[in-house]
Scaffold this motif. Structure first.
Motif, short mmCIF file in Angstrom:
data_model
loop_
_atom_site.label_atom_id
_atom_site.label_comp_id
_atom_site.label_asym_id
_atom_site.label_seq_id
_atom_site.Cartn_x
_atom_site.Cartn_y
_atom_site.Cartn_z
N ILE A 1 0.84 -1.20 0.00
CA ILE A 1 0.00 0.00 0.00
C ILE A 1 0.87 1.25 0.00
O ILE A 1 0.61 2.21 -0.74
N VAL A 2 1.95 1.24 0.80
CA VAL A 2 2.87 2.39 0.86
C VAL A 2 3.55 2.59 -0.49
O VAL A 2 3.64 3.71 -1.00
N GLU A 3 4.03 1.51 -1.09
CA GLU A 3 4.69 1.60 -2.40
C GLU A 3 3.73 2.18 -3.44
O GLU A 3 4.09 3.07 -4.22
N ARG A 4 2.49 1.69 -3.43
CA ARG A 4 1.50 2.17 -4.40
C ARG A 4 1.18 3.64 -4.15
O ARG A 4 1.03 4.42 -5.09
N ALA A 5 1.08 4.03 -2.89
CA ALA A 5 0.77 5.43 -2.55
C ALA A 5 1.92 6.35 -2.98
O ALA A 5 1.67 7.45 -3.48
N GLU A 6 3.16 5.91 -2.81
CA GLU A 6 4.31 6.72 -3.26
C GLU A 6 4.27 6.91 -4.77
O GLU A 6 4.51 8.00 -5.27
N GLN A 7 3.97 5.84 -5.49
CA GLN A 7 3.86 5.94 -6.94
C GLN A 7 2.72 6.87 -7.35
O GLN A 7 2.88 7.70 -8.25
N ASP A 8 1.58 6.75 -6.68
CA ASP A 8 0.44 7.60 -7.00
C ASP A 8 0.74 9.06 -6.70
O ASP A 8 0.35 9.94 -7.47
N TYR A 9 1.43 9.32 -5.59
CA TYR A 9 1.78 10.70 -5.24
C TYR A 9 2.74 11.28 -6.29
O TYR A 9 2.55 12.40 -6.76
N SER A 10 3.76 10.50 -6.65
CA SER A 10 4.71 10.97 -7.67
C SER A 10 4.00 11.24 -8.99
O SER A 10 4.27 12.25 -9.65
N LYS A 11 3.10 10.36 -9.36
CA LYS A 11 2.36 10.54 -10.61
C LYS A 11 1.47 11.79 -10.53
O LYS A 11 1.35 12.54 -11.49
N GLU A 12 0.83 12.00 -9.39
CA GLU A 12 -0.02 13.18 -9.21
C GLU A 12 0.80 14.47 -9.37
O GLU A 12 0.37 15.41 -10.04
N VAL A 13 2.00 14.49 -8.76
CA VAL A 13 2.87 15.67 -8.88
C VAL A 13 3.31 15.84 -10.34
O VAL A 13 3.30 16.96 -10.87
N GLU A 14 3.66 14.75 -10.99
CA GLU A 14 4.09 14.81 -12.38
C GLU A 14 2.98 15.32 -13.31
O GLU A 14 3.21 16.18 -14.15
N VAL A 15 1.77 14.82 -13.12
CA VAL A 15 0.63 15.27 -13.93
C VAL A 15 0.36 16.75 -13.68
O VAL A 15 0.11 17.51 -14.62
N HIS A 16 0.42 17.15 -12.42
CA HIS A 16 0.20 18.57 -12.10
C HIS A 16 1.26 19.44 -12.76
O HIS A 16 0.93 20.50 -13.33
N ASN A 17 2.52 19.02 -12.72
CA ASN A 17 3.60 19.81 -13.31
C ASN A 17 3.49 19.87 -14.83
O ASN A 17 3.81 20.89 -15.44
N LYS A 18 3.04 18.79 -15.45
CA LYS A 18 2.82 18.80 -16.91
C LYS A 18 1.74 19.82 -17.26
O LYS A 18 1.86 20.56 -18.23
N GLN A 19 0.67 19.82 -16.46
CA GLN A 19 -0.41 20.78 -16.70
C GLN A 19 0.08 22.21 -16.47
O GLN A 19 -0.25 23.11 -17.24
N ALA A 20 0.87 22.43 -15.44
CA ALA A 20 1.42 23.76 -15.18
C ALA A 20 2.33 24.21 -16.32
O ALA A 20 2.31 25.38 -16.72
N GLN A 21 3.12 23.27 -16.86
CA GLN A 21 4.00 23.60 -18.00
C GLN A 21 3.17 23.97 -19.22
O GLN A 21 3.51 24.90 -19.94
N LYS A 22 2.07 23.24 -19.45
CA LYS A 22 1.20 23.57 -20.58
C LYS A 22 0.63 24.97 -20.43
O LYS A 22 0.57 25.74 -21.39
N LEU A 23 0.21 25.30 -19.21
CA LEU A 23 -0.34 26.65 -18.97
C LEU A 23 0.73 27.72 -19.16
O LEU A 23 0.46 28.78 -19.72
N LYS A 24 1.95 27.42 -18.73
CA LYS A 24 3.06 28.37 -18.90
C LYS A 24 3.37 28.55 -20.39
O LYS A 24 3.53 29.68 -20.87
N ASP A 25 3.44 27.44 -21.13
CA ASP A 25 3.70 27.51 -22.57
C ASP A 25 2.59 28.28 -23.29
O ASP A 25 2.86 29.07 -24.19
#
Length: 173
Positions: A102-126
């Motif tokens: 569960i901890v491993e899966r949560a770490e992966q989900d958190y990292s993915k959430e941050v990555e998706v958010h940053n991709k969206q922020a980069q799109k908005l910046k571009d």
């Protein structure tokens, strides 16, 4: 959990990740049942069987380990082309074996959430950069055209008898 603006970049923060993992552990304890062997284990597990004998034998083994039958889920439901199934609630010592997964899966989900958010922020910046550059470019084109039109008007002020194809004609020929 901190709320971020859509255009703000995020970093993986240990405290935020720990909160995310803790929330995932709490959710997993009472979440909807997952099938046996799932990569997203919860406190409830669905067991599937081909025969009633196999199901009862497995329930006897699970009961001896401390599992409880989940009375909120239908047990051994039979329908055509559907295997027999029952849902059981894992005892604490069994649920604790799920914690690393569960901890491993949560770490992966958190990292993915941050990555998706940053991709969206980069799109908005571009997008914002493109809009600014395009506005500047179009404004320069408009000013250049305006300057050319004004220069042509100035040059043609004294020449009423010479009409070029670029000049406006008020009357048809």
């Amino acid at each position: 959990m901190t709320t971020y603006a859509p255009d703000q970049f995020r970093r993986i923060l240990k405290t935020e990740q720990a909160e995310y993992i803790q929330a995932a552990l709490e959710r997993a304890k009472y979440a909807e049942a997952q099938h046996e062997g799932s990569r997203n284990p919860t406190g409830r597990t669905i067991f599937y069987f081909r025969t009633t004998h196999e199901a009862l034998t497995r329930w006897a083994e699970l009961s001896a380990e401390g599992w409880e039958l989940d009375h909120n889920s239908p047990a051994l439901m039979v329908a055509p082309q559907v295997p027999l199934a029952f849902t059981a609630i894992a005892p604490v010592h069994i649920f604790e074996t799920y914690l690393p997964l569960i901890v491993e899966r949560a770490e992966q989900d958190y990292s993915k959430e941050v990555e998706v958010h940053n991709k969206q922020a980069q799109k908005l910046k571009d997008r914002a950069e493109f809009i600014e550059s395009e506005v500047k470019h179009r404004e320069e084109e408009r000013l250049a055209k305006l300057r050319a039109d004004l220069a042509r008007e100035f040059d043609n002020r004294g020449r009423g008898q010479f009409i070029t194809e670029n000049d406006t004609l008020l009357h048809a020929r």
